[in-house]
Design an enzyme around this catalytic site. Structure first.
Site, PDB file in Angstrom:
ATOM      1  N   GLY A 105       0.814  -1.213   0.000  1.00 28.00           N
ATOM      2  CA  GLY A 105       0.000   0.000   0.000  1.00 28.00           C
ATOM      3  C   GLY A 105       0.848   1.264   0.000  1.00 28.00           C
ATOM      4  N   SER A 108       1.664   2.496  -5.442  1.00 23.83           N
ATOM      5  CA  SER A 108       2.306   2.244  -6.730  1.00 23.83           C
ATOM      6  C   SER A 108       1.548   2.886  -7.901  1.00 23.83           C
ATOM      7  CB  SER A 108       2.458   0.741  -6.962  1.00 23.83           C
ATOM      8  OG  SER A 108       1.200   0.125  -6.884  1.00 23.83           O
ATOM      9  N   SER A 109       0.224   3.024  -7.798  1.00 22.46           N
ATOM     10  CA  SER A 109      -0.531   3.615  -8.915  1.00 22.46           C
ATOM     11  C   SER A 109      -0.131   5.066  -9.128  1.00 22.46           C
ATOM     12  CB  SER A 109      -2.039   3.592  -8.638  1.00 22.46           C
ATOM     13  OG  SER A 109      -2.434   2.355  -8.168  1.00 22.46           O
ATOM     14  N   ALA A 111       2.628   6.552  -8.059  1.00 23.39           N
ATOM     15  CA  ALA A 111       4.045   6.665  -8.444  1.00 23.39           C
ATOM     16  C   ALA A 111       4.215   6.344  -9.930  1.00 23.39           C
ATOM     17  CB  ALA A 111       4.911   5.745  -7.585  1.00 23.39           C
ATOM     18  N   ASP A 152      -0.698  11.139  -2.259  1.00 22.13           N
ATOM     19  CA  ASP A 152       0.272  10.162  -2.764  1.00 22.13           C
ATOM     20  C   ASP A 152       0.962  10.675  -4.027  1.00 22.13           C
ATOM     21  OD1 ASP A 152      -2.222  10.036  -3.947  1.00 22.13           O
ATOM     22  OD2 ASP A 152      -2.444   7.863  -3.765  1.00 22.13           O
TER      23      ASP A 152
END
Ligand code: MEV
Length: 320
Positions: A105, A108-109, A111, A152
């Protein structure tokens, strides 16, 4: 050919409240997403993303963003679509992503979205400022998920440790040199979009109560911000424990996370809380140096997996 990398994130304070116009504190982690982009003579989009089991994905550039898109290709393809809408290009493009597990978690999406956008801008010579990179990448996340504060995305772009307000209204780096955290994975993969939905339902059912919780969390974020900058970890730990109580009230903690958090505190952590959407993923504990081993062991005995990851790390960078 250009390769760029961007860090993952760990939420420190303010999860969920930050979706509703409150601030949060987040730090960048040492696990990095890497994206390589090369231009092609043919007007084709190729994608190899082994980390999400997408290999040899191919379509015409004119079809980018159109039709059924496999889950693993979505963030890269919609990032490309949003870039092309602003800056059309005639050539084709081959994107390769790697080296970042979506497991814990760490985001990654976001980034991979930020990396794709940055790599294309480097390769085409169309420079984007960090704020433009944030805005285009955040739009991509909203196009796909419809939800999320963008914290994020900001972390992937700016790195370090940030004070962040919903949608990037404020993105303020904190000037710190250390952050003595331990991270424990609960063994359960959380689904952020589902958890945001659960909190939204709660907010609709009990608006006064939930808004009161969000305001109390905002208060803790402001206090924690000042104490993190001072390096007063004992007090920051206290704010963490309070934040965890509010997150429990929101109904997003789990028995496993609670067991890991209480084990960490008993073993001498200054404070501990879940990090992120809840429902699984990770917990974090703030620890004195001489208690690191004891706290790590306690988290392991409680059934968690201690993840060795550095924090407060560098934002997006061009690798070569
Ligand atoms: C998820 O890691 C954190 C949330 O606050 C969602 C978001 O801010 O986008 C629940």
């Amino acid at each position: 050919m250009v390769t760029v990398s961007a860090p993952g994130k760990l939420m420190l304070f303010g999860e969920h409240a930050v979706v509703y116009d409150r601030p949060c504190l987040v730090t960048a982690v040492g696990q990095r997403m890497r994206v390589t982009v090369e231009l092609l003579d043919m007007p084709e989009f190729l994608l190899d993303a082994e980390d999400v089991k997408v290999i040899g994905y191919k379509k015409q550039m004119s079809e980018v963003g159109i039709g059924e898109i496999p889950k693993g290709a979505k963030f890269v393809e919609i990032a490309l679509k949003n870039f092309l809408e602003k800056h059309p290009m005639k050539t084709g493009i081959h994107v390769t992503t790697s080296e970042f597990s979506s497991f814990f978690g760490f985001g990654s999406s976001s980034a991979s979205t930020v990396c794709t956008m940055k790599a294309i801008s480097e390769l085409t010579g169309i420079k984007l400022s960090n704020k433009e990179l944030f805005d285009l990448s955040y739009k991509t996340i909203l196009d796909i998920q419809g939800k999320g504060s963008g914290f994020d995305v900001a972390t992937a772009v700016y790195g370090g440790t940030l004070y962040f307000v919903t949608g990037g209204k404020v993105i303020e780096p904190l000037n710190i040199s250390e952050l003595p955290l331990i991270v424990g994975y609960s063994g359960v993969k959380a689904d952020t979009v589902t958890l945001i939905g659960e909190v939204k339902k709660k907010l609709e059912e009990e608006p006064e109560k939930v808004n009161r919780i969000f305001d109390a969390i905002k208060d803790l974020v402001e206090k924690a911000k000042a104490d993190i900058v001072k390096g007063d970890w004992e007090t920051v730990g206290k704010w963490m424990n309070f934040d965890q109580e509010y997150l429990r009230d929101l109904g997003i903690s789990t028995e496993k996370l609670e067991a890991m958090i209480s084990a960490a505190k008993k073993a001498g952590a200054y404070g501990a809380k879940l990090s992120g959407a809840g429902g699984g993923d990770c917990m974090i504990a703030l620890v004195p140096n001489d208690k690191r081993k004891a706290v790590g062991d306690a988290i392991t005995i409680a059934g968690g997996q201690v993840i060795d990851v550095s924090v407060n790390t560098e934002g997006i960078r061009v690798e070569k």
